[in-house]
Design an enzyme around this catalytic site. Structure first.
Site, mmCIF file in Angstrom:
data_model
loop_
_atom_site.group_PDB
_atom_site.id
_atom_site.type_symbol
_atom_site.label_atom_id
_atom_site.label_comp_id
_atom_site.label_asym_id
_atom_site.label_seq_id
_atom_site.Cartn_x
_atom_site.Cartn_y
_atom_site.Cartn_z
ATOM 1 N N TYR A 48 0.933 -0.831 0.022
ATOM 2 C CA TYR A 48 -0.078 -0.045 -0.038
ATOM 3 C C TYR A 48 0.869 1.071 -0.199
ATOM 4 O O TYR A 48 0.097 2.193 -0.322
ATOM 5 C CB TYR A 48 -1.038 -0.031 1.098
ATOM 6 C CG TYR A 48 -1.743 -1.273 1.058
ATOM 7 C CD1 TYR A 48 -2.607 -2.118 0.410
ATOM 8 C CD2 TYR A 48 -2.545 -1.237 2.790
ATOM 9 C CE1 TYR A 48 -2.923 -2.937 0.133
ATOM 10 C CE2 TYR A 48 -3.197 -2.354 3.099
ATOM 11 C CZ TYR A 48 -3.965 -3.347 1.494
ATOM 12 O OH TYR A 48 -4.549 -4.175 1.864
ATOM 13 N N HIS A 110 0.610 -11.542 1.691
ATOM 14 C CA HIS A 110 -0.699 -10.756 0.833
ATOM 15 C C HIS A 110 -1.285 -11.827 0.004
ATOM 16 O O HIS A 110 -2.510 -11.536 -0.434
ATOM 17 C CB HIS A 110 0.199 -9.455 0.466
ATOM 18 C CG HIS A 110 -0.859 -8.258 0.279
ATOM 19 N ND1 HIS A 110 -0.651 -6.813 0.420
ATOM 20 C CD2 HIS A 110 -2.452 -8.552 -0.078
ATOM 21 C CE1 HIS A 110 -1.321 -6.090 0.475
ATOM 22 N NE2 HIS A 110 -2.589 -7.309 -0.631
#
Length: 278
Positions: A48, A110
């Site tokens: 992110y 992830h």
């Protein structure tokens, strides 16, 4: 906030703030505001590119709300291109440095990698738990097949599988697999990227409870023990997303919402995704 989901030794706050796409000052303010409003669960990821802002928001929010480190639950994730053991450990260290935290409460893989053996990545993940850099570990975007493999290979309890879940997507197979293993489900995109807002069924049920369609979608997940992490930087939306613990849906209302599910309802399906459960 006392509402928690317990899974394999972890106590995870039952709703969190997702931070994907929140950047810089907007991200700092959103995290700080969330903690002041009562959120205790903040979700970020290396990919992110906002861990430093999240960390700053956490520090500001803790001071503003008079919180200690143990009062909050912070999650980060190691991306798909960093799953080889040496890369994995480096990514974890860099995340902690950016967050300015000695440990995270939850560390996730992830996305699964088609090129790095899962056994190698899980060994690195479990090492991060054993050496204290993560209190708990888990996975994200794992299918039933990958979850089966992970549970056989892991040497530490896996506490969650973070996946896309909302009223418009049928995830029954992977949800059942998570339940079988006692693994909590954390739901990203719990509002279907805007699909909940204005949906006729959710709106009608919302009117019966004095709630919005988005609040109904979140309550629907919470009542299943699923942990939604809606993303927003708007203070009013942050407060509204938290205000879902003072009512319950009826069986008839849940049955109506169940009918919204569609196999093709997925909103996140990048090229690097695994072969999803049908």
């Amino acid at each position: 906030m006392a509402n928690v989901v317990e899974a394999n030794g972890a106590r995870i706050p039952a709703i969190g703030l997702g931070t994907m796409t929140l950047m810089d000052a907007v991200c700092v303010q959103a995290v700080e505001t969330a903690l002041r409003l009562g959120y205790r669960h903040i979700d970020t990821a290396e990919r992110y590119n906002n861990e430093a802002a999240v960390g700053e928001g956490v520090q500001h929010g803790m001071r503003a709300a008079g919180l200690q480190r143990d009062d909050i639950f912070v999650t980060t994730k190691v991306y798909q291109d960093k799953l080889a053991p040496a890369d994995f450990q480096r990514s974890v260290d860099q995340s902690l440095d950016k967050l300015k935290l000695p440990f995270v409460d939850l560390l996730l893989i992830h996305w699964p990698s088609p090129s790095v053996p899962l056994a190698d990545t899980l060994a690195a993940l479990c090492e991060a738990k054993r050496d204290g850099r993560a209190r708990h570990v888990g996975v994200a975007n794992f299918t039933t097949v990958l979850l089966d493999q992970a549970m056989k290979l892991t040497t530490e309890p896996l506490v969650t599988n973070q996946i896309e879940v909302h009223p418009f997507l049928d995830q029954s197979k992977v949800l059942a697999a998570c339940r079988k293993y006692g693994v909590a489900v954390t739901a990203y995109c719990p509002l279907g990227r805007g699909k909940a807002s204005g949906n006729e069924v959710l709106e009608r049920i919302g009117k019966a409870h004095g709630k919005s369609s988005s609040q109904i979608a979140l309550r629907y997940l919470v009542e299943q023990g699923i942990i939604p992490i809606p993303r927003t930087a708007h203070p009013d939306h942050l407060a509204a997303n938290l205000a879902i613990f003072d009512f319950s849906l009826t069986r008839a209302q849940i049955a109506e919402i169940e009918k919204l599910k569609k196999p093709g309802g997925r909103v996140v399906n990048p090229p690097h995704a695994p072969r999803w459960d049908a």
